[in-house]
Write a protein that holds these residues in place. Sequence first.
Motif, PDB file in Angstrom:
ATOM      1  N   UNK A 285      56.081  12.027  31.870  1.00 56.03           N
ATOM      2  CA  UNK A 285      55.161  11.391  30.932  1.00 56.03           C
ATOM      3  C   UNK A 285      55.218   9.860  30.935  1.00 56.03           C
ATOM      4  N   UNK A 286      55.521   9.257  32.065  1.00 53.32           N
ATOM      5  CA  UNK A 286      55.459   7.805  32.238  1.00 53.32           C
ATOM      6  C   UNK A 286      56.305   7.062  31.206  1.00 53.32           C
ATOM      7  N   UNK A 287      57.613   7.247  31.251  1.00 55.60           N
ATOM      8  CA  UNK A 287      58.480   6.706  30.195  1.00 55.60           C
ATOM      9  C   UNK A 287      58.510   5.183  30.164  1.00 55.60           C
ATOM     10  N   UNK A 288      58.360   4.623  28.998  1.00 53.12           N
ATOM     11  CA  UNK A 288      58.467   3.176  28.830  1.00 53.12           C
ATOM     12  C   UNK A 288      59.910   2.752  29.080  1.00 53.12           C
ATOM     13  N   UNK A 289      60.085   1.749  29.908  1.00 51.98           N
ATOM     14  CA  UNK A 289      61.419   1.305  30.269  1.00 51.98           C
ATOM     15  C   UNK A 289      62.086   2.175  31.307  1.00 51.98           C
ATOM     16  N   UNK A 290      61.375   3.140  31.873  1.00 53.34           N
ATOM     17  CA  UNK A 290      61.989   4.090  32.789  1.00 53.34           C
ATOM     18  C   UNK A 290      61.806   3.775  34.258  1.00 53.34           C
ATOM     19  N   UNK A 291      61.039   2.739  34.597  1.00 50.47           N
ATOM     20  CA  UNK A 291      60.776   2.429  36.006  1.00 50.47           C
ATOM     21  C   UNK A 291      61.823   1.479  36.563  1.00 50.47           C
ATOM     22  N   UNK A 292      62.096   1.636  37.839  1.00 52.82           N
ATOM     23  CA  UNK A 292      63.129   0.856  38.507  1.00 52.82           C
ATOM     24  C   UNK A 292      62.554   0.122  39.715  1.00 52.82           C
ATOM     25  N   UNK A 293      63.311  -0.836  40.199  1.00 54.54           N
ATOM     26  CA  UNK A 293      63.100  -1.410  41.523  1.00 54.54           C
ATOM     27  C   UNK A 293      64.281  -0.965  42.372  1.00 54.54           C
TER      28      UNK A 293
END
Length: 434
Positions: A285-293
Amino acid sequence: MKLKQLTITILTFCVAAFSGIKAASAASFSVIADGLYNAGGLSFSPDGNLYVTEAGIGGSGGCVPPASGQGDSLCYGTSGAVTKIENGKTERILTGLSSLALPDGTGAAGPRDIKFDAQGKPYILIGYGANPAFRDRNLGNTDLGKIIAPDFNTNSWKSIADLANYELANNPDSGDVGSNPLGFVIDGNNLVAVDAGANDLLSVNTGGSNLQAIVAFPQDILANPVFPPSGTPSNEPAQVPSQGEVVRSPTAGLRPSQFATQAVPSSVTKGLDGAYYISQFTGFPFPEGGAKIYRVGADGKPSVYADGFTQLTDLEFDPEGNLYALQYANQSAWKGDFDGSVIKIATDGTRTTLLSGNGLESPSALTIGADGAVYVTNRGDRPGLGQVLRIENIKSVPEPSSALGILAIGAFGVGWLHKKRATKPPVNGAVALK
């Protein structure tokens, strides 16, 4: 509700959020091109001109089912294009490229990225956004899911590599079969690309040989995920629960405290250290703060370079080694606010917001000019409303360094989210620029 293969449908771009983001109201931008149709990647050629891809609006040809298996089919046309921006003027210099889109022209897959090698030879990445098993069977011989080498003088091109077919034959992440290549970088004699649907990083020789996966990115396990409320508007039914429906995890019971989500790599660039840096979009569900580099070095293993983002769509290094990250929006997609951000990550890990909102909306890609300015494709999910911005007069706002700081390294569109009124498709699929 089907959750399989959601990663393929999303990019075709969606949303991003950055925890603790601050507006940089002192920054401004100028619009150097507009009227673009699902604008994607952009790149400067050695002669100094800027080129931008347009995924087009699909067409009235054959159709394939969406990755989720629910919602409108995606139909084929040849409305994809590449536009050159020179001395303040726009000119479409390559037309008739493969395009796949929803009936209203949104959610388009087509030309998604463009790069030039050291000799000025261009390469173009064509997206797809569905199960590759349907491509040739339903659409015939198309360039969807491939890298091509164009000749702008003759409005022709040749296929270099078929990334979608590689996913069909190999499925490196051993998950649902799906392909949606979105971004690539030229590294010597190799083209290195990310496939958001296949969740992998691929390499192929510029002549088309030795196509192989470098690494497949694993699923993320979310703790206490936040789902959109029942009844949230969407033209892709699989993304939002029906009224009264309870979301189920693939590995747990009702409303689980843990939820498995796709990685969804969205772009790749090469750092001064020789490693590849990959932005993560994340899946439902496209978590806020969940994306990384992610950083992928010579050993081919991914490690986390920085985290705390939400649904990143592009990355680019400047000559000093500062990394620029692009967020499609500053909240989860289903919240309906599509203000985006450009964030600079200095070599010491300091984060700075160069521009947030104030007209920056659902941006899809960025590049750094020789003038040091940041160029962004804006409104990348809106046919006929896309723009290229030049960000200038930057007085940026430092980000707090607590949970958002860079991590030490030891070992690195979307139309379906909410209905938008599409501009009326031009006659015969042709697209007119302003």
